[in-house]
Motif scaffolding. Structure first.
Motif, PDB file in Angstrom:
ATOM      1  N   ILE A 167       1.593  -1.293  -0.047  1.00  0.00           N
ATOM      2  CA  ILE A 167       0.249   0.390   0.519  1.00  0.00           C
ATOM      3  C   ILE A 167       1.290   1.054   0.163  1.00  0.00           C
ATOM      4  O   ILE A 167       1.033   2.157  -0.756  1.00  0.00           O
ATOM      5  N   VAL A 172       0.927   4.229  -2.842  1.00  0.00           N
ATOM      6  CA  VAL A 172       0.316   5.823  -2.735  1.00  0.00           C
ATOM      7  C   VAL A 172       1.408   6.664  -2.768  1.00  0.00           C
ATOM      8  O   VAL A 172       1.074   7.727  -3.877  1.00  0.00           O
ATOM      9  N   GLY A 210      -0.974   8.010  -5.071  1.00  0.00           N
ATOM     10  CA  GLY A 210      -1.945   8.953  -3.920  1.00  0.00           C
ATOM     11  C   GLY A 210      -2.051  10.798  -4.627  1.00  0.00           C
ATOM     12  O   GLY A 210      -2.892  10.867  -3.837  1.00  0.00           O
ATOM     13  N   LEU A 214      -6.199   8.106  -4.067  1.00  0.00           N
ATOM     14  CA  LEU A 214      -6.123   7.222  -2.777  1.00  0.00           C
ATOM     15  C   LEU A 214      -7.813   5.705  -3.087  1.00  0.00           C
ATOM     16  O   LEU A 214      -7.245   4.601  -3.019  1.00  0.00           O
ATOM     17  N   THR A 227      -6.103   2.000  -3.811  1.00  0.00           N
ATOM     18  CA  THR A 227      -6.824   1.237  -3.133  1.00  0.00           C
ATOM     19  C   THR A 227      -6.721  -0.684  -4.584  1.00  0.00           C
ATOM     20  O   THR A 227      -6.554  -1.849  -4.522  1.00  0.00           O
ATOM     21  N   LEU A 245      -6.797  -4.005   3.400  1.00  0.00           N
ATOM     22  CA  LEU A 245      -7.114  -2.983   2.470  1.00  0.00           C
ATOM     23  C   LEU A 245      -7.893  -1.711   3.353  1.00  0.00           C
ATOM     24  O   LEU A 245      -7.705  -0.886   3.492  1.00  0.00           O
ATOM     25  N   LEU A 265      -6.844   1.716   4.231  1.00  0.00           N
ATOM     26  CA  LEU A 265      -7.290   3.057   3.494  1.00  0.00           C
ATOM     27  C   LEU A 265      -8.299   3.539   4.003  1.00  0.00           C
ATOM     28  O   LEU A 265      -9.085   4.462   3.591  1.00  0.00           O
ATOM     29  N   MET A 314      -8.942   7.327   3.327  1.00  0.00           N
ATOM     30  CA  MET A 314      -9.943   7.902   2.454  1.00  0.00           C
ATOM     31  C   MET A 314     -11.131   9.060   3.274  1.00  0.00           C
ATOM     32  O   MET A 314     -11.672   9.848   3.020  1.00  0.00           O
ATOM     33  N   SER A 324     -16.172   4.511  -1.121  1.00  0.00           N
ATOM     34  CA  SER A 324     -15.087   3.377  -0.280  1.00  0.00           C
ATOM     35  C   SER A 324     -15.081   2.365   0.057  1.00  0.00           C
ATOM     36  O   SER A 324     -14.409   1.395  -0.887  1.00  0.00           O
ATOM     37  N   ILE A 340     -13.241  -1.179  -2.116  1.00  0.00           N
ATOM     38  CA  ILE A 340     -12.474  -1.817  -1.651  1.00  0.00           C
ATOM     39  C   ILE A 340     -12.829  -3.675  -1.561  1.00  0.00           C
ATOM     40  O   ILE A 340     -12.128  -3.932  -1.909  1.00  0.00           O
TER      41      ILE A 340
END
Length: 426
Positions: free
Chosen positions: A79, A83, A87, A93, A97, A118, A122, A126, A136, A140
């Motif tokens: 991750i 990013v 990112g 974001l 993901t 995740l 995240l 988010m 979001s 995910i």
């Protein structure tokens, strides 16, 4: 009549709230009674045979590898790398993901494990940056179900064992559809993010990106080792699972050093609990699978769908609709164990490539993980994000629609799956 006994017993027991493993076992017993040769010893022998299967040894090792990846910081490095790369762009974001979902899918093969990792990392990011939490959560969850498609995949292992389909072939055939799932999410997110007012992440410097890449290279090397080893014939899928577990252990203990010897005990216990659930399902399913074969249910299905046997694409449409309907009431693993042995001979009779059929079967079944009422993966995200299932369902519909369109594409053009498979075979 046997088909009616099978369906009424299975769904009747499930409606009563019986755990699916016991429902599968008792469905086999119901068929035995119907055929008038109940034998308790035969039930026990089939359960033992269901668990005593060499390819299934891959399951506990891939589960253990997933636990070590999450606890050992491998998921976090993936991750962080995503990013640092994307990112800073609008909706960054979301792209993080998707990218992390694809990369994690090539490591663990578990939708629930990837989604939990995740969501935990995240969702707070988010939320703090102004992304709508239901949308979001939907993204995910949609990214999490790429894990059963890109190798290594535990559902492919279970499907291969249950239907006697090449597991290595399923692994290789899943690469392109898995990448197309990620590409579809990217395109969908580009449209979805236009209506959002979100904060942008600061752009990472080249030195920060280089640092993230160096830290993440140990994680990125694992899928290369697994795919390369399978493609080169160095090891089997079962041996690949052992390699993944040992590699993850070494990286977690000695490279990232986020796991100590003391931490291994709870990790091993958790992996054992998850493994026991899956293995008991497989053991119980062989009882019903054995009776399905003995009662000649595949032949009965052939007779029912005989008009479609000469139209493979229409047959795939019918099977896809059936699997989508079953996915509303049954999780992926039981779906494979119950319907895999019934539908695979039917597909073979229609001339459908068994590996292509296996990929389509699992891909369709994964959608049940994100649409109500079962939606195991979506429930995991709801728990982490602390939102209602109704809110998450509203957030997931654009991505679910994208996956349905992808299913239509793969039915219309099966060469998307079979052509790359031919390349790997040679």
């Amino acid at each position: 009549m046997a088909l009616a006994v099978f369906l009424s017993s299975l769904f009747g027991l499930m409606l009563l709230g019986m755990p699916i493993a016991f429902a599968l076992m008792l469905t086999g017993v119901a068929l035995m009674v119907h055929l008038d040769f109940f034998d308790a010893q035969l039930v026990a022998q089939n359960m033992l045979s269901g668990a005593d299967n060499y390819p299934l040894m891959a399951v506990p090792f891939f589960i253990l590898a997933g636990e070590l990846m999450n606890a050992g910081g491998i998921s976090q490095r993936i991750i962080n790398l995503a990013v640092s790369l994307v990112g800073h762009i609008r909706g960054g974001l979301g792209y993080v993901t998707i990218g992390a979902s694809v990369m994690l899918a090539s490591l663990s093969g578990s939708a629930i494990a990837d989604t939990a990792a995740l969501a935990t990392l995240l969702i707070p990011m988010m939320r703090d940056n102004g992304y709508p939490v239901p949308r979001s959560a939907g993204l995910i969850a949609s990214g999490g179900i790429i894990a059963p498609i890109i190798p290594p995949s535990m559902p492919f292992i279970i499907f291969g064992v249950t239907t006697n389909t090449s597991i290595s072939g399923l692994f290789m055939a899943g690469i392109v559809p898995g990448l197309l799932m990620g590409a579809g999410l990217v395109i969908t997110w580009m449209f979805v993010v236009r209506g959002m007012t979100v904060k942008l992440q600061p752009k990472a410097s080249w030195s920060e990106r280089r640092t993230a890449l160096v830290e993440g290279v140990w994680a990125l090397a694992l899928p290369v080792i697994i795919i390369g080893g399978l493609r080169g014939g160095i090891f089997t899928p079962t041996e690949a699972a052992v390699v993944a577990a040992v590699y993850s252990l070494v990286v977690a203990l000695f490279v990232y050093r986020q796991v100590t010897l003391k931490d291994l005990v709870p990790l091993l216990v958790q992996a054992a609990r998850t493994t026991s659930t899956v293995m008991f399902l497989c053991a119980a399913a062989l009882v019903s699978s054995y009776m399905v074969t003995l009662a000649d249910l595949p032949q009965q299905m052939n007779e029912m769908l005989a008009p479609l046997l000469h139209e493979p694409k229409l047959l795939m449409v019918a099977i896809t609709l059936l699997l989508l309907a079953v996915g509303t009431v049954m999780d992926l693993t039981p779906t494979i164990l119950v319907l895999g042995p019934v539908l695979t001979p039917l597909a073979a009779a229609a001339g459908i490539d068994p590996t292509y059929f296996g990929v389509m079967f699992v891909l369709t079944g994964t959608l049940g993980l994100i649409h109500p009422p079962v939606c195991t993966v979506l429930n995991v995200v709801c728990g982490v994000a602390r939102i209602s299932l109704e809110s998450a369902t509203r957030g997931i519909w654009p991505f679910l629609l994208t996956y349905l369109l992808l299913l239509c594409l793969l039915i219309a053009v099966p060469e998307i799956v079979t052509a790359p498979l031919a390349f790997f075979r040679h």
